[in-house]
Design a protein around this motif. Sequence first.
Motif, short mmCIF file in Angstrom:
data_model
loop_
_atom_site.label_atom_id
_atom_site.label_comp_id
_atom_site.label_asym_id
_atom_site.label_seq_id
_atom_site.Cartn_x
_atom_site.Cartn_y
_atom_site.Cartn_z
N ALA B 16 0.84 -1.21 0.00
CA ALA B 16 0.00 0.00 0.00
C ALA B 16 0.87 1.25 0.00
CB ALA B 16 -0.93 -0.01 1.22
N PHE B 19 2.26 1.81 -3.38
CA PHE B 19 1.22 2.29 -4.30
C PHE B 19 0.93 3.77 -4.08
CE2 PHE B 19 -3.16 3.55 -4.95
CZ PHE B 19 -3.30 3.29 -6.31
N TRP B 20 0.66 4.16 -2.83
CA TRP B 20 0.28 5.55 -2.57
C TRP B 20 1.42 6.51 -2.87
CZ3 TRP B 20 -4.54 6.91 -2.50
CH2 TRP B 20 -5.52 6.01 -2.08
N ALA B 22 3.68 6.15 -5.23
CA ALA B 22 3.72 6.33 -6.68
C ALA B 22 2.47 7.04 -7.18
CB ALA B 22 3.87 4.97 -7.36
N ALA B 23 1.33 6.71 -6.60
CA ALA B 23 0.07 7.31 -7.06
C ALA B 23 0.08 8.82 -6.84
CB ALA B 23 -1.11 6.67 -6.33
N LEU B 24 0.59 9.25 -5.70
CA LEU B 24 0.54 10.67 -5.33
C LEU B 24 1.85 11.40 -5.63
CD1 LEU B 24 -1.32 10.24 -1.92
CD2 LEU B 24 -2.32 10.85 -4.13
#
Lengths: 121, 121
Positions: B16, B19-20, B22-24
């Motif tokens: 998680a 992911f966050w 890279a996502a943000l």
Amino acid sequence: MYALLIDTPWAEAEQAAQFWSAALGAPTRTHPAEPQFVGLHGAVPGLVTAVQSVDDTPRFHIDIETDDVPAETSRLIGLGATEVTQWQECRILRAPGGHLLCVLPVESPAEVFAAEARTWP
Amino acid sequence: MYALLIDTPWAEAEQAAQFWSAALGAPTRTHPAEPQFVGLHGAVPGLVTAVQSVDDTPRFHIDIETDDVPAETSRLIGLGATEVTQWQECRILRAPGGHLLCVLPVESPAEVFAAEARTWP
């Protein structure tokens, strides 16, 4: 990152909005066209914050705004998210770890988006 | 409002956090003394954002920092929150609607807290 949504069951949403408004010192704002949202104005500078009524258990979700919804959705799926559903122009994804996020078209004023958006190759 | 914590089951927390991050577009930061937290540096300007590993289902919580933890806790209970537990110096409350929040002593630099804190009668 455009918004933080405090998703709350319908039956408790009004009470939740009143609580968060008082807790954070953020006046509420509503719009007749979207009665499911109660904005918490200024709760976090630069981040739209709102209580949303949902037919689900209490949770939260994050909105990511983008000038290319399909491309951003594909990027996030490539990072490990899975698609849950669509709502209007928004794509709703579940992140690794189980949290929800929505990818939506640009909502901010154009100059704010231009100044703050991150760009991806 | 000091922090947004993306609480994630231990087994999925590392994935998680990646992911966050890279996502943000927010680099991760960790501290050996507190391995349960992975900071997402700069995810939201002015708001500490982190993935926290928990023995629970995916959820989130908000941290409110204060120079008077008992008084702020009492204020929030007066607004309808209920006390769940304590952790170190933090008081963990459940808001109307079901979401968690923590009341903790001042974590921000003193000048930031002085400039941004809201005051209550």
